[in-house]
Design a protein around this motif. Sequence first.
Motif, PDB file in Angstrom:
ATOM      1  N   THR A   1       0.827  -1.209   0.000  1.00 45.17           N
ATOM      2  CA  THR A   1       0.000   0.000   0.000  1.00 45.17           C
ATOM      3  C   THR A   1       0.859   1.255   0.000  1.00 45.17           C
ATOM      4  O   THR A   1       0.556   2.234  -0.692  1.00 45.17           O
ATOM      5  CB  THR A   1      -0.930   0.001   1.230  1.00 45.17           C
ATOM      6  OG1 THR A   1      -1.724  -1.189   1.221  1.00 45.17           O
ATOM      7  CG2 THR A   1      -1.853   1.211   1.225  1.00 45.17           C
ATOM      8  N   SER A   2       1.954   1.238   0.766  1.00 46.17           N
ATOM      9  CA  SER A   2       2.837   2.410   0.877  1.00 46.17           C
ATOM     10  C   SER A   2       3.535   2.725  -0.438  1.00 46.17           C
ATOM     11  O   SER A   2       3.895   3.883  -0.689  1.00 46.17           O
ATOM     12  CB  SER A   2       3.886   2.187   1.973  1.00 46.17           C
ATOM     13  OG  SER A   2       3.267   1.940   3.217  1.00 46.17           O
ATOM     14  N   HIS A   3       3.765   1.705  -1.250  1.00 39.75           N
ATOM     15  CA  HIS A   3       4.475   1.900  -2.523  1.00 39.75           C
ATOM     16  C   HIS A   3       3.534   1.770  -3.722  1.00 39.75           C
ATOM     17  O   HIS A   3       3.921   1.329  -4.791  1.00 39.75           O
ATOM     18  CB  HIS A   3       5.623   0.883  -2.643  1.00 39.75           C
ATOM     19  CG  HIS A   3       6.701   1.083  -1.619  1.00 39.75           C
ATOM     20  ND1 HIS A   3       6.607   0.583  -0.341  1.00 39.75           N
ATOM     21  CD2 HIS A   3       7.888   1.744  -1.685  1.00 39.75           C
ATOM     22  CE1 HIS A   3       7.691   0.906   0.349  1.00 39.75           C
ATOM     23  NE2 HIS A   3       8.483   1.615  -0.442  1.00 39.75           N
ATOM     24  N   SER A   4       2.277   2.147  -3.496  1.00 36.16           N
ATOM     25  CA  SER A   4       1.283   2.090  -4.569  1.00 36.16           C
ATOM     26  C   SER A   4       1.638   3.101  -5.668  1.00 36.16           C
ATOM     27  O   SER A   4       2.023   4.233  -5.374  1.00 36.16           O
ATOM     28  CB  SER A   4      -0.100   2.413  -3.993  1.00 36.16           C
ATOM     29  OG  SER A   4      -1.085   2.391  -4.993  1.00 36.16           O
ATOM     30  N   PRO A   5       1.545   2.717  -6.946  1.00 44.11           N
ATOM     31  CA  PRO A   5       1.872   3.643  -8.050  1.00 44.11           C
ATOM     32  C   PRO A   5       0.998   4.898  -8.008  1.00 44.11           C
ATOM     33  O   PRO A   5      -0.176   4.840  -7.630  1.00 44.11           O
ATOM     34  CB  PRO A   5       1.587   2.821  -9.308  1.00 44.11           C
ATOM     35  CG  PRO A   5       1.620   1.410  -8.854  1.00 44.11           C
ATOM     36  CD  PRO A   5       1.135   1.410  -7.438  1.00 44.11           C
ATOM     37  N   MET A   6       1.567   6.016  -8.406  1.00 46.74           N
ATOM     38  CA  MET A   6       0.834   7.273  -8.419  1.00 46.74           C
ATOM     39  C   MET A   6      -0.119   7.339  -9.620  1.00 46.74           C
ATOM     40  O   MET A   6       0.046   6.620 -10.601  1.00 46.74           O
ATOM     41  CB  MET A   6       1.811   8.448  -8.478  1.00 46.74           C
ATOM     42  CG  MET A   6       2.796   8.494  -7.317  1.00 46.74           C
ATOM     43  SD  MET A   6       1.976   8.571  -5.700  1.00 46.74           S
ATOM     44  CE  MET A   6       1.167  10.167  -5.807  1.00 46.74           C
TER      45      MET A   6
END
Length: 577
Positions: free
Chosen positions: A365-370
């Motif tokens: 979740t923290s590294h979800s694509p923008m």
Amino acid sequence: MGGGVDPGTDSTAFRECLALAWKNPYVLRLAFSAGIGGLLFGYDTGVISGALLYIRDDFKAVDRKTVLQEAIVSTAVAGAIIGAAIGGWLNDRFGRRAAILVADFLFFVGAVVMAAAPSPGLLIAGRVFVGLGVGMASMTSPLYISEASPAKVRGALVSTNGFLITGGQFLSYLINLAFTKAPGTWRWMLGAAGLPALLQFILMLLLPESPRWLYRQGRAEEAEAILRKIYSPEEVEPEIQALKESVEKEAQESKESEKISVLKLCKITAIRRGLIAGVGLQIFQQFVGINTVMYYSPTIVQLAGIASNRTALLLSLVTAGLNAVGSVVSIYFIDRTGRKKLLVFSLCGVILSLGFLSAVFHEATSHSPMVGQTETAHFSGFTCPAYHDAGSSPVLDCTGCLKASSSCGFCASPQNKLLPGACLISNDTVKDVCHGEHRLWYTRGCPSSFGWLALIGLALYIIFFSPGMGTVPWIVNSEIYPLRFRGLCGGIAATANWVSNLIVAQSFLSLTHAIGTSWTFLVFGVLSVVALFFVLVCVPETKGLPIEEIEKILEGRALQLRFWKKRSPGSKDGENV
């Protein structure tokens, strides 16, 4: 979900079972025909996890409402609670064979209704019918096998029911994979359940009633004729005499137990502590999250970043296979290590696995694509309203896009799925446009480089859960109550298991939506820690102990914290207990 395994199973019994293939195949025919009920039980719990992915594609209302998804899963569990209660009455009134036939009929009707369902409402109705059949079969199949098996191989034959439950779950994933590209997908997946139900119905019509039930009904000649087919000539007369004495004793104890209410039972120290241990184990078996994995395994894999339905099903097949293997491992170790040691080891592993899963989903979740403005603008006219609601210069990632509205989807970058993508309206037209540009389309999870770690976490969870918490609660509940109250107390514990199953199945998706997948697994992890302390404090070791000694243990101190130490035969109730 766990299956019952008889504590008397050992390697000698398994060899005897294999020998029956040529010595007395009639016994195996009885056992495996009834065991199809366990296969149906397992198939139903496994098949819905894959079918749900395609049901969501066909019924947009289901895709947008987690409550409907949970209802499709959990109404079968609610039906099973009712089915188990009705099944108890059917078993006593009309016999084990009749109860299995009724269960098969309900299951077959439910499978047909589900396969033809034109709406979510009728699909849910079909799930209720299937649940009624599962509830009846789950309690009747092992009972029939137990009462129609030679004593020396009874444990091994009853244990096959537990194996067939996990085997049915594994089979359901294979069936799901086979129909992923067939027209109607989920209709074939759910409808295929009717075939084994029809097969068992035909087989049971050709098989006799349980000899124990016949004897209790005064039909001694019919019972003895069946026993002569099951036992060798030198064994049959002692068995007939033993059955006669057992039924007479059971009838006497039944008259005595009818005079005691549940409230009065709880005032008896040994039974009260036994119920606390037995019911507590059944509740915690569900509250550590097993059926979230079995019912929603492909969905969990998709939440970890796997977009393809077929890939999610294929990866989930691993967890189903490990669950089946774990049930065999439990049979091997249960009488070697003891119940409590296996429970403690299992729960320690479950806690670590859930902690690992929580961390993996947190990182995903923290590294979800923008969400990229350029990428989103590329799909002019298809932009999700939630993207515009974020402001003129929104800073939104994939997770925020999907959580903002159930009508939003994420179209990944064609170069790399982890690069910024587009937040678009979620419908079949936009999905096809996204795929047409060789992009991945996400509505249930976001692109992530942590998907394989989530699969490892799920595999570890099953490896630790299945041999211990998956089977031991059923075994402890078969041993911990005095014989005269075993039916009543066992029924209370089984009902607690189904009700807990319903609570977890009905709340999992809502929890993931409300607090996120990471926090949901963390909640299950905390409950697993509570379960570990419960086992250490409240559950006695019952390995190799006669019922009378178990009663004495429960009447004394209920603690046995030093569970790793071997109990000496002459120890006092308060020592090591």
